[in-house]
Write a protein that holds these residues in place. Structure first.
Motif, PDB file in Angstrom:
ATOM      1  N   ARG A  66       0.844  -1.165   0.028  1.00 58.76           N
ATOM      2  CA  ARG A  66       0.104  -0.142  -0.001  1.00 58.76           C
ATOM      3  C   ARG A  66       0.953   1.247  -0.005  1.00 58.76           C
ATOM      4  NH1 ARG A  66       0.711   2.007   5.130  1.00 58.76           N
ATOM      5  NH2 ARG A  66       1.245   0.574   6.421  1.00 58.76           N
ATOM      6  N   GLN A  67       0.362   2.298  -0.277  1.00 62.25           N
ATOM      7  CA  GLN A  67       0.988   3.578  -0.035  1.00 62.25           C
ATOM      8  C   GLN A  67       1.508   3.892   1.263  1.00 62.25           C
ATOM      9  OE1 GLN A  67       2.238   5.741  -2.599  1.00 62.25           O
ATOM     10  NE2 GLN A  67       1.457   4.233  -3.950  1.00 62.25           N
ATOM     11  N   PRO A  68       2.832   4.302   1.634  1.00 56.25           N
ATOM     12  CA  PRO A  68       3.267   4.791   2.936  1.00 56.25           C
ATOM     13  C   PRO A  68       2.352   5.898   3.151  1.00 56.25           C
ATOM     14  CG  PRO A  68       5.073   5.151   1.208  1.00 56.25           C
ATOM     15  CD  PRO A  68       3.800   4.332   0.580  1.00 56.25           C
ATOM     16  N   VAL A  69       2.122   6.095   4.668  1.00 56.35           N
ATOM     17  CA  VAL A  69       1.208   7.146   4.895  1.00 56.35           C
ATOM     18  C   VAL A  69       1.940   8.409   4.965  1.00 56.35           C
ATOM     19  CG1 VAL A  69      -0.255   5.872   6.293  1.00 56.35           C
ATOM     20  CG2 VAL A  69       1.858   6.639   7.435  1.00 56.35           C
ATOM     21  N   ASP A  70       3.486   8.302   5.200  1.00 56.36           N
ATOM     22  CA  ASP A  70       4.137   9.718   5.102  1.00 56.36           C
ATOM     23  C   ASP A  70       5.786   9.063   4.745  1.00 56.36           C
ATOM     24  OD1 ASP A  70       5.122   8.566   7.477  1.00 56.36           O
ATOM     25  OD2 ASP A  70       3.983   9.977   8.744  1.00 56.36           O
ATOM     26  N   ARG A  71       6.502  10.131   4.860  1.00 55.29           N
ATOM     27  CA  ARG A  71       7.992   9.675   4.449  1.00 55.29           C
ATOM     28  C   ARG A  71       8.651   9.112   5.562  1.00 55.29           C
ATOM     29  NH1 ARG A  71      11.794  13.670   6.134  1.00 55.29           N
ATOM     30  NH2 ARG A  71      12.636  13.462   4.066  1.00 55.29           N
ATOM     31  N   VAL A  72       8.174   9.051   6.836  1.00 51.32           N
ATOM     32  CA  VAL A  72       8.744   8.464   7.965  1.00 51.32           C
ATOM     33  C   VAL A  72       8.363   6.929   7.725  1.00 51.32           C
ATOM     34  CG1 VAL A  72       8.828   7.802  10.400  1.00 51.32           C
ATOM     35  CG2 VAL A  72       8.655  10.364   9.593  1.00 51.32           C
ATOM     36  N   GLU A  73       7.022   6.426   7.253  1.00 54.26           N
ATOM     37  CA  GLU A  73       6.973   5.319   6.844  1.00 54.26           C
ATOM     38  C   GLU A  73       7.722   4.593   5.783  1.00 54.26           C
ATOM     39  OE1 GLU A  73       3.229   2.404   7.289  1.00 54.26           O
ATOM     40  OE2 GLU A  73       2.745   3.885   5.958  1.00 54.26           O
ATOM     41  N   THR A  74       7.703   5.666   4.833  1.00 56.72           N
ATOM     42  CA  THR A  74       8.665   5.179   3.626  1.00 56.72           C
ATOM     43  C   THR A  74      10.145   4.800   4.015  1.00 56.72           C
ATOM     44  OG1 THR A  74       7.546   6.626   2.158  1.00 56.72           O
ATOM     45  CG2 THR A  74       9.717   6.169   1.401  1.00 56.72           C
ATOM     46  N   PHE A  75      10.609   5.565   5.115  1.00 60.08           N
ATOM     47  CA  PHE A  75      12.163   5.282   5.530  1.00 60.08           C
ATOM     48  C   PHE A  75      11.830   3.878   6.161  1.00 60.08           C
ATOM     49  CE2 PHE A  75      14.702   5.323   9.297  1.00 60.08           C
ATOM     50  CZ  PHE A  75      16.025   5.303   8.513  1.00 60.08           C
ATOM     51  N   ALA A  76      10.945   3.884   7.232  1.00 55.79           N
ATOM     52  CA  ALA A  76      10.948   2.509   7.939  1.00 55.79           C
ATOM     53  C   ALA A  76      10.842   1.509   7.100  1.00 55.79           C
ATOM     54  CB  ALA A  76       9.723   2.743   8.975  1.00 55.79           C
ATOM     55  N   ALA A  77       9.970   1.471   6.102  1.00 53.31           N
ATOM     56  CA  ALA A  77       9.817   0.365   5.332  1.00 53.31           C
ATOM     57  C   ALA A  77      11.052   0.006   4.342  1.00 53.31           C
ATOM     58  CB  ALA A  77       8.678   0.556   4.155  1.00 53.31           C
ATOM     59  N   LEU A  78      12.108   1.002   4.089  1.00 51.25           N
ATOM     60  CA  LEU A  78      13.392   0.756   3.379  1.00 51.25           C
ATOM     61  C   LEU A  78      14.211  -0.021   4.474  1.00 51.25           C
ATOM     62  CD1 LEU A  78      13.766   3.892   1.449  1.00 51.25           C
ATOM     63  CD2 LEU A  78      12.907   1.848   0.401  1.00 51.25           C
ATOM     64  N   ARG A  79      14.252   0.450   5.506  1.00 51.24           N
ATOM     65  CA  ARG A  79      15.003   0.153   6.743  1.00 51.24           C
ATOM     66  C   ARG A  79      14.987  -1.316   7.010  1.00 51.24           C
ATOM     67  NH1 ARG A  79      20.419   0.142   7.870  1.00 51.24           N
ATOM     68  NH2 ARG A  79      19.737  -1.964   7.839  1.00 51.24           N
TER      69      ARG A  79
END
Length: 270
Positions: free
Chosen positions: A249-262
Motif C-alpha cells: 500500500r502507499q506509505p502514509v508519510d515519509r517516515v513510513e517510507t524510510f521505515a519500510a526501506l530500513r
C-alpha cells in the motif's frame, strides 16, 4: 568482494585505517602534524600508524559500540593525557570532554561542530569540520553510510530520518567519512530499490572497480549520496513507489517510507 589494501598516511587528508572485517578508523592530521583518530575500536592499526610517524594527540568518538571504542584504553595508555572527545554517555569510558549538540571543539588544530544524530544509538553524534584544509569533512559514525544508513538499535525511524535529513542538508562538497566499508553491499540494495537511477548505476560500477582494486570507497561527497542513497531520498516518487510495493500500500508519510526501506534492508540478500 576483497578486503583492504594498505594505504599511506599523507598529512591533512582523511585516511581510513582498516580494522576488524570492515571498520574504518579515520585519521586526520592538522598542519603541524598533530593527528586525531575517530572511533578506534581496535588500537592495533593506530599503534602501527604511530610507529610509522603518526603523532596522535586526540580521539573523537561518535557512539558507544565496542567496535568504535574498544581501543580507547590501550591508546590512552600509549599517549598519557590524550584528549578524548565523546558524547554524554556513561557507556563510553575515559572521555576527557563530553559534548552535546551544537558545540564547537578544536581538536588537533581543527575546528569541529557537533551534531546530535540519534537513531542508531540514542547518544550518537557526528563531527563536522567545515574548513579542514579543503572541502568540509563529516565523521558520521554509523548514522550515514555510503548508499545506506545504520540500523536502528536504540532510536525510532522518525529520529533516524531526522538525523539523516540534518546531515543531508550540509554542503554538497562535504566529504562523508563513515566507519564501515559497506558500500558494495549497500549498492546492491539501493539498486533493488531504485533500479532506474542512472547516477546510482554509475556509482555502483565505480564502487565495484574500487573494491576490485582493494581501494576504499570513501570518502564520498554528500552530493553523490543525495543523488544515489535511497535513505536520503524518501520524498522521491521512485523511492516511495518501491516502499509502497514492499508495504502492499502507499506509505502514509515519509517516515513510513524510510521505515519500510530500513526494515527491507535488514532482511535483504543480494
Amino acid at each position: 568482494m576483497p578486503a583492504f589494501a594498505s594505504t599511506p598516511l599523507p598529512p591533512c587528508v582523511p585516511i581510513p585505517l582498516p580494522a576488524f572485517e570492515d571498520n574504518y578508523i579515520w585519521t586526520l592530521a592538522g598542519d603541524d602534524g598533530a593527528a586525531l583518530v575517530v572511533d578506534p575500536g581496535d588500537a592495533t592499526p593506530v599503534l602501527a600508524a604511530m610507529a610509522n610517524g603518526l603523532r596522535l594527540v586526540a580521539i573523537l568518538v561518535t557512539h558507544h559500540h565496542n567496535d568504535h571504542i574498544g581501543g580507547l584504553a590501550a591508546l590512552a595508555a600509549a599517549v598519557p593525557g590524550i584528549e578524548i572527545v565523546a558524547p554524554h554517555d556513561d557507556r563510553i569510558p575515559l572521555a576527557t570532554r563530553r559534548v552535546d549538540d551544537g558545540e564547537r571543539v578544536r581538536v588537533a588544530g581543527i575546528d569541529f561542530d557537533t551534531l546530535a544524530v540519534p537513531g542508531h544509538t540514542r547518544s550518537h553524534i557526528a563531527f563536522n569540520a567545515g574548513d579542514a584544509g579543503g572541502a568540509p569533512l563529516l565523521f558520521c559514525g554509523d548514522t550515514l553510510f555510503s548508499l545506506g544508513c545504520g540500523r536502528l538499535f536504540e532510536g525510532t525511524p522518525g529520529q533516524m530520518l531526522a538525523s539523516l535529513d540534518r546531515l543531508a542538508a550540509l554542503p554538497g562538497d562535504t566529504r562523508v567519512c563513515c566507519t564501515h566499508e559497506y558500500t558494495w553491499s549497500n549498492a546492491a540494495f539501493a539498486l533493488a530499490v531504485d533500479p532506474g537511477n542512472a547516477a546510482l548505476q554509475a556509482r555502483a560500477e565505480a564502487v565495484r572497480d574500487l573494491r576490485e582494486r582493494l581501494q576504499p570507497t570513501l570518502p564520498v561527497t554528500l552530493a553523490e549520496e543525495r543523488a544515489t542513497n535511497p535513505f536520503l531520498r524518501c520524498d522521491d516518487p521512485a523511492i516511495r513507489a518501491s516502499a509502497a510495493t514492499r508495504l502492499g500500500r502507499q506509505p502514509v508519510d515519509r517516515v513510513e517510507t524510510f521505515a519500510a526501506l530500513r526494515e527491507w534492508k535488514n532482511v535483504f540478500r543480494a
